[in-house]
Design a protein around this motif. Structure first.
Motif, PDB file in Angstrom:
ATOM      1  N   ASP A  44       0.832  -1.203   0.000  1.00 17.34           N
ATOM      2  CA  ASP A  44       0.000   0.000   0.000  1.00 17.34           C
ATOM      3  C   ASP A  44       0.869   1.256   0.000  1.00 17.34           C
ATOM      4  OD1 ASP A  44      -2.636   0.707  -0.237  1.00 17.34           O
ATOM      5  OD2 ASP A  44      -2.891   1.101   1.902  1.00 17.34           O
ATOM      6  N   GLN A  49      -1.786  -1.447  -5.893  1.00 14.79           N
ATOM      7  CA  GLN A  49      -3.157  -1.808  -5.551  1.00 14.79           C
ATOM      8  C   GLN A  49      -3.545  -3.047  -6.342  1.00 14.79           C
ATOM      9  OE1 GLN A  49      -5.554   1.566  -6.431  1.00 14.79           O
ATOM     10  NE2 GLN A  49      -4.687   2.820  -4.816  1.00 14.79           N
ATOM     11  N   SER A  50      -4.182  -3.972  -5.679  1.00 13.20           N
ATOM     12  CA  SER A  50      -4.691  -5.150  -6.372  1.00 13.20           C
ATOM     13  C   SER A  50      -6.157  -5.316  -6.000  1.00 13.20           C
ATOM     14  CB  SER A  50      -3.884  -6.391  -6.015  1.00 13.20           C
ATOM     15  OG  SER A  50      -3.924  -6.619  -4.641  1.00 13.20           O
ATOM     16  N   HIS A  51      -6.868  -5.886  -6.910  1.00 10.81           N
ATOM     17  CA  HIS A  51      -8.290  -6.100  -6.716  1.00 10.81           C
ATOM     18  C   HIS A  51      -8.554  -7.593  -6.558  1.00 10.81           C
ATOM     19  CE1 HIS A  51      -8.888  -1.911  -7.725  1.00 10.81           C
ATOM     20  NE2 HIS A  51      -8.073  -2.093  -8.761  1.00 10.81           N
ATOM     21  N   LEU A  52      -9.689  -7.906  -6.003  1.00 16.87           N
ATOM     22  CA  LEU A  52     -10.019  -9.300  -5.714  1.00 16.87           C
ATOM     23  C   LEU A  52     -10.024 -10.158  -6.978  1.00 16.87           C
ATOM     24  CD1 LEU A  52     -10.663 -11.162  -3.395  1.00 16.87           C
ATOM     25  CD2 LEU A  52     -13.078 -10.656  -3.700  1.00 16.87           C
ATOM     26  N   HIS A  53     -10.450  -9.586  -8.100  1.00 19.46           N
ATOM     27  CA  HIS A  53     -10.493 -10.384  -9.333  1.00 19.46           C
ATOM     28  C   HIS A  53      -9.081 -10.700  -9.858  1.00 19.46           C
ATOM     29  CE1 HIS A  53     -10.073  -6.353 -11.106  1.00 19.46           C
ATOM     30  NE2 HIS A  53      -9.593  -6.968 -12.179  1.00 19.46           N
ATOM     31  N   GLU A  54      -8.049 -10.016  -9.355  1.00 23.15           N
ATOM     32  CA  GLU A  54      -6.665 -10.294  -9.756  1.00 23.15           C
ATOM     33  C   GLU A  54      -6.006 -11.356  -8.883  1.00 23.15           C
ATOM     34  OE1 GLU A  54      -5.027  -6.427  -9.342  1.00 23.15           O
ATOM     35  OE2 GLU A  54      -5.470  -5.866 -11.418  1.00 23.15           O
ATOM     36  N   LEU A  55      -6.658 -11.753  -7.812  1.00 22.14           N
ATOM     37  CA  LEU A  55      -6.077 -12.699  -6.871  1.00 22.14           C
ATOM     38  C   LEU A  55      -5.664 -14.026  -7.512  1.00 22.14           C
ATOM     39  CD1 LEU A  55      -5.269 -13.068  -3.924  1.00 22.14           C
ATOM     40  CD2 LEU A  55      -7.558 -13.990  -3.502  1.00 22.14           C
TER      41      LEU A  55
END
Length: 120
Positions: free
Chosen positions: A26, A31-37
């Motif tokens: 951070d 930044q990462s999003h849940l769909h990139e997990l």
């Protein structure tokens, strides 16, 4: 200890390394999003665990200069993965660096092959 398999050690080292670095992402503006997990897990497993484990196993069968040549390809693979998977752009400096690494590796292989042929 020698009784702990190399794969187990590599897994835990990478897992704890990821856990230690994660809070700082951070601060770095990552930044990462849940769909990139799923992609992050796949890259962590393939590039981190599987690739490094195979490199460590290959050290038993490679000479130092052979391993060094192969290890120089890691940044190129990481750069190409970012370009192909995440549609990241390549700067002129990155492209030049990748080109220099590839050309140097090819020259090393060519010269070492010629030297080996002359010794025989």
């Amino acid at each position: 200890p020698e009784s702990v398999p190399g794969y187990t050690r590599a897994f835990y080292q990478l897992m704890f390394g990821a856990l230690v670095v994660m809070p700082f992402t951070d601060m770095a503006g990552i930044q990462s999003h849940l769909h990139e997990l799923p992609w992050l897990i796949a890259i962590g497993f393939l590039h981190g665990f599987a690739a490094l484990s195979l490199i460590i196993l290959s050290l038993r069968h490679l000479q130092a200069h052979e391993y060094a040549t192969i290890s120089y390809l890691e940044p190129i693979v990481a750069t190409m993965a970012g370009y192909l998977i995440f549609s990241e752009s390549l700067s002129l400096l990155q492209f030049t660096g990748c080109s220099m690494i590839l050309i140097s590796g090819i020259l090393l292989v060519v010269t070492s092959t010629r030297r080996a042929g002359q010794k025989d």
